[in-house]
Design a protein around this motif. Structure first.
Motif, PDB file in Angstrom:
ATOM      1  N   GLN A 278       0.846  -1.189   0.000  1.00  0.00           N
ATOM      2  CA  GLN A 278       0.000   0.000   0.000  1.00  0.00           C
ATOM      3  C   GLN A 278       0.877   1.231   0.000  1.00  0.00           C
ATOM      4  OE1 GLN A 278      -2.928   0.198   3.147  1.00  0.00           O
ATOM      5  NE2 GLN A 278      -4.194   1.611   1.956  1.00  0.00           N
ATOM      6  N   ALA A 279       0.772   1.991  -1.075  1.00  0.00           N
ATOM      7  CA  ALA A 279       1.506   3.246  -1.190  1.00  0.00           C
ATOM      8  C   ALA A 279       0.650   4.371  -0.620  1.00  0.00           C
ATOM      9  CB  ALA A 279       1.846   3.515  -2.648  1.00  0.00           C
ATOM     10  N   PRO A 280       1.263   5.475  -0.221  1.00  0.00           N
ATOM     11  CA  PRO A 280       0.499   6.602   0.347  1.00  0.00           C
ATOM     12  C   PRO A 280      -0.590   7.066  -0.609  1.00  0.00           C
ATOM     13  CG  PRO A 280       2.837   6.925   0.709  1.00  0.00           C
ATOM     14  CD  PRO A 280       2.716   5.729  -0.190  1.00  0.00           C
ATOM     15  N   GLY A 281      -1.798   7.178  -0.093  1.00  0.00           N
ATOM     16  CA  GLY A 281      -2.908   7.677  -0.893  1.00  0.00           C
ATOM     17  C   GLY A 281      -3.486   6.674  -1.873  1.00  0.00           C
ATOM     18  N   LYS A 282      -3.008   5.433  -1.821  1.00  0.00           N
ATOM     19  CA  LYS A 282      -3.490   4.416  -2.752  1.00  0.00           C
ATOM     20  C   LYS A 282      -4.087   3.242  -1.993  1.00  0.00           C
ATOM     21  CE  LYS A 282      -0.385   5.467  -6.587  1.00  0.00           C
ATOM     22  NZ  LYS A 282       0.557   4.890  -7.592  1.00  0.00           N
ATOM     23  N   GLN A 283      -4.874   2.445  -2.717  1.00  0.00           N
ATOM     24  CA  GLN A 283      -5.456   1.251  -2.117  1.00  0.00           C
ATOM     25  C   GLN A 283      -4.408   0.149  -2.013  1.00  0.00           C
ATOM     26  OE1 GLN A 283      -8.941   0.249  -4.480  1.00  0.00           O
ATOM     27  NE2 GLN A 283     -10.252   1.368  -3.065  1.00  0.00           N
ATOM     28  N   ARG A 284      -4.639  -0.734  -1.059  1.00  0.00           N
ATOM     29  CA  ARG A 284      -3.764  -1.890  -0.919  1.00  0.00           C
ATOM     30  C   ARG A 284      -3.937  -2.781  -2.143  1.00  0.00           C
ATOM     31  NH1 ARG A 284      -3.457  -4.814   4.876  1.00  0.00           N
ATOM     32  NH2 ARG A 284      -3.188  -2.598   5.356  1.00  0.00           N
ATOM     33  N   GLU A 285      -2.824  -3.266  -2.676  1.00  0.00           N
ATOM     34  CA  GLU A 285      -2.884  -4.101  -3.877  1.00  0.00           C
ATOM     35  C   GLU A 285      -2.114  -5.399  -3.665  1.00  0.00           C
ATOM     36  OE1 GLU A 285      -0.971  -2.483  -7.325  1.00  0.00           O
ATOM     37  OE2 GLU A 285       0.848  -1.913  -6.246  1.00  0.00           O
ATOM     38  N   LEU A 286      -2.578  -6.450  -4.328  1.00  0.00           N
ATOM     39  CA  LEU A 286      -1.924  -7.746  -4.258  1.00  0.00           C
ATOM     40  C   LEU A 286      -0.685  -7.735  -5.152  1.00  0.00           C
ATOM     41  CD1 LEU A 286      -1.952 -10.704  -3.297  1.00  0.00           C
ATOM     42  CD2 LEU A 286      -3.410 -11.216  -5.277  1.00  0.00           C
ATOM     43  N   VAL A 287       0.439  -8.109  -4.584  1.00  0.00           N
ATOM     44  CA  VAL A 287       1.695  -8.132  -5.325  1.00  0.00           C
ATOM     45  C   VAL A 287       1.995  -9.543  -5.842  1.00  0.00           C
ATOM     46  CG1 VAL A 287       4.184  -7.786  -5.164  1.00  0.00           C
ATOM     47  CG2 VAL A 287       2.623  -6.221  -3.985  1.00  0.00           C
ATOM     48  N   ALA A 288       1.868 -10.535  -4.968  1.00  0.00           N
ATOM     49  CA  ALA A 288       2.194 -11.906  -5.362  1.00  0.00           C
ATOM     50  C   ALA A 288       1.543 -12.889  -4.405  1.00  0.00           C
ATOM     51  CB  ALA A 288       3.706 -12.115  -5.377  1.00  0.00           C
ATOM     52  N   SER A 289       1.269 -14.101  -4.918  1.00  0.00           N
ATOM     53  CA  SER A 289       0.663 -15.167  -4.124  1.00  0.00           C
ATOM     54  C   SER A 289       1.385 -16.470  -4.386  1.00  0.00           C
ATOM     55  CB  SER A 289      -0.809 -15.356  -4.499  1.00  0.00           C
ATOM     56  OG  SER A 289      -1.572 -14.208  -4.234  1.00  0.00           O
ATOM     57  N   ILE A 290       1.347 -17.346  -3.378  1.00  0.00           N
ATOM     58  CA  ILE A 290       1.918 -18.682  -3.553  1.00  0.00           C
ATOM     59  C   ILE A 290       1.072 -19.672  -2.762  1.00  0.00           C
ATOM     60  CG2 ILE A 290       3.586 -18.312  -1.665  1.00  0.00           C
ATOM     61  CD1 ILE A 290       5.523 -20.119  -3.316  1.00  0.00           C
ATOM     62  N   THR A 291       0.703 -20.775  -3.421  1.00  0.00           N
ATOM     63  CA  THR A 291      -0.094 -21.800  -2.753  1.00  0.00           C
ATOM     64  C   THR A 291       0.819 -22.719  -1.938  1.00  0.00           C
ATOM     65  OG1 THR A 291       0.085 -23.399  -4.551  1.00  0.00           O
ATOM     66  CG2 THR A 291      -1.677 -21.752  -4.720  1.00  0.00           C
ATOM     67  N   SER A 292       0.204 -23.590  -1.154  1.00  0.00           N
ATOM     68  CA  SER A 292       0.986 -24.535  -0.372  1.00  0.00           C
ATOM     69  C   SER A 292       1.762 -25.494  -1.266  1.00  0.00           C
ATOM     70  CB  SER A 292       0.077 -25.325   0.571  1.00  0.00           C
ATOM     71  OG  SER A 292      -0.937 -25.986  -0.168  1.00  0.00           O
ATOM     72  N   GLY A 293       1.285 -25.680  -2.484  1.00  0.00           N
ATOM     73  CA  GLY A 293       1.970 -26.549  -3.425  1.00  0.00           C
ATOM     74  C   GLY A 293       3.047 -25.857  -4.232  1.00  0.00           C
ATOM     75  N   GLY A 294       3.145 -24.536  -4.073  1.00  0.00           N
ATOM     76  CA  GLY A 294       4.211 -23.799  -4.737  1.00  0.00           C
ATOM     77  C   GLY A 294       3.808 -23.076  -6.011  1.00  0.00           C
ATOM     78  N   SER A 295       2.544 -23.124  -6.377  1.00  0.00           N
ATOM     79  CA  SER A 295       2.108 -22.364  -7.548  1.00  0.00           C
ATOM     80  C   SER A 295       2.079 -20.879  -7.208  1.00  0.00           C
ATOM     81  CB  SER A 295       0.709 -22.813  -7.975  1.00  0.00           C
ATOM     82  OG  SER A 295       0.718 -24.161  -8.379  1.00  0.00           O
ATOM     83  N   THR A 296       2.559 -20.071  -8.149  1.00  0.00           N
ATOM     84  CA  THR A 296       2.708 -18.643  -7.879  1.00  0.00           C
ATOM     85  C   THR A 296       1.972 -17.783  -8.893  1.00  0.00           C
ATOM     86  OG1 THR A 296       4.731 -18.459  -9.189  1.00  0.00           O
ATOM     87  CG2 THR A 296       4.982 -19.020  -6.856  1.00  0.00           C
ATOM     88  N   ASN A 297       1.643 -16.581  -8.457  1.00  0.00           N
ATOM     89  CA  ASN A 297       1.120 -15.540  -9.327  1.00  0.00           C
ATOM     90  C   ASN A 297       1.754 -14.224  -8.909  1.00  0.00           C
ATOM     91  OD1 ASN A 297      -1.019 -16.416 -11.293  1.00  0.00           O
ATOM     92  ND2 ASN A 297      -1.839 -17.358  -9.441  1.00  0.00           N
ATOM     93  N   HIS A 298       2.081 -13.414  -9.900  1.00  0.00           N
ATOM     94  CA  HIS A 298       2.665 -12.104  -9.635  1.00  0.00           C
ATOM     95  C   HIS A 298       1.879 -11.038 -10.388  1.00  0.00           C
ATOM     96  CE1 HIS A 298       5.932 -14.943  -8.812  1.00  0.00           C
ATOM     97  NE2 HIS A 298       6.436 -14.024  -7.988  1.00  0.00           N
ATOM     98  N   ALA A 299       1.719  -9.887  -9.784  1.00  0.00           N
ATOM     99  CA  ALA A 299       1.067  -8.769 -10.446  1.00  0.00           C
ATOM    100  C   ALA A 299       1.879  -8.374 -11.671  1.00  0.00           C
ATOM    101  CB  ALA A 299       0.946  -7.591  -9.495  1.00  0.00           C
ATOM    102  N   ASP A 300       1.190  -7.887 -12.699  1.00  0.00           N
ATOM    103  CA  ASP A 300       1.881  -7.503 -13.935  1.00  0.00           C
ATOM    104  C   ASP A 300       2.970  -6.468 -13.664  1.00  0.00           C
ATOM    105  OD1 ASP A 300      -1.066  -7.678 -16.089  1.00  0.00           O
ATOM    106  OD2 ASP A 300       0.335  -9.220 -15.411  1.00  0.00           O
ATOM    107  N   SER A 301       2.727  -5.586 -12.708  1.00  0.00           N
ATOM    108  CA  SER A 301       3.671  -4.503 -12.433  1.00  0.00           C
ATOM    109  C   SER A 301       5.005  -4.993 -11.860  1.00  0.00           C
ATOM    110  CB  SER A 301       3.048  -3.499 -11.474  1.00  0.00           C
ATOM    111  OG  SER A 301       2.684  -4.132 -10.261  1.00  0.00           O
TER     112      SER A 301
END
Length: 120
Positions: free
Chosen positions: A39-62
Motif C-alpha cells: 500500500q503506497a500513500p494515498g493508494k489502495q492496498r494491492e496484491l503483489v504476489a501469491s503462492i499456494t501450499s503446493g508452490g504455484s505462484t502468481n505475480h502482479a503484472d507490475s
C-alpha cells in the motif's frame, strides 16, 4: 493465537534489491495461500504476489520479471525477492496468509507491515 512478522524492508536506490521475509507462528495446523500486498500513500492496498501450499505462484503484472515469491513450508515462512526496484515500488508491504488453527478455525491473518522506500 497466530502472528505474522515481516522483516527485510528498508531504503534502497533504484535498481537495487531487497528480500522480504514473513514468518508465521502460533497455533497453526496448516497454511494455504500466502500473499504479499503493498500500500503506497494515498493508494489502495494491492496484491503483489501469491503462492499456494503446493508452490504455484502468481505475480502482479507490475512486478513480473522483477519480484519472486517463494516459501519454506517447514518454517511457515514466505519470501519476496525484489530486484530492479523502482521508485513506484515504494510502499508498506504486508504479508497475508490463509491459516487453519488446531481448533478448526480458518481465516486470513495479516502482518504489521514493513516499509520499502526506493530512492531515484
Amino acid at each position: 493465537q497466530v502472528q505474522l512478522v515481516e522483516s527485510g524492508g528498508g531504503l534502497v536506490q533504484a535498481g537495487g534489491s531487497l528480500r522480504l521475509s514473513c514468518a508465521a507462528s502460533g497455533y497453526i495446523s496448516s497454511i494455504n495461500t500466502m500473499n504479499w500486498y503493498r500500500q503506497a500513500p494515498g493508494k489502495q492496498r494491492e496484491l503483489v504476489a501469491s503462492i499456494t501450499s503446493g508452490g504455484s505462484t502468481n505475480h502482479a503484472d507490475s512486478v513480473k520479471g522483477r519480484f519472486t515469491i517463494s516459501r519454506d513450508n517447514a518454517k511457515n515462512t514466505v519470501f519476496l525477492q525484489m530486484n530492479s526496484l523502482k521508485p513506484e515500488d515504494t510502499a508498506v508491504y504486508y504479508c497475508n496468509a490463509d491459516i487453519w488453527t488446531p481448533m478448526g478455525a480458518y481465516g486470513g491473518y495479516w502482518g504489521q507491515g514493513t516499509q520499502v522506500t526506493v530512492s531515484s
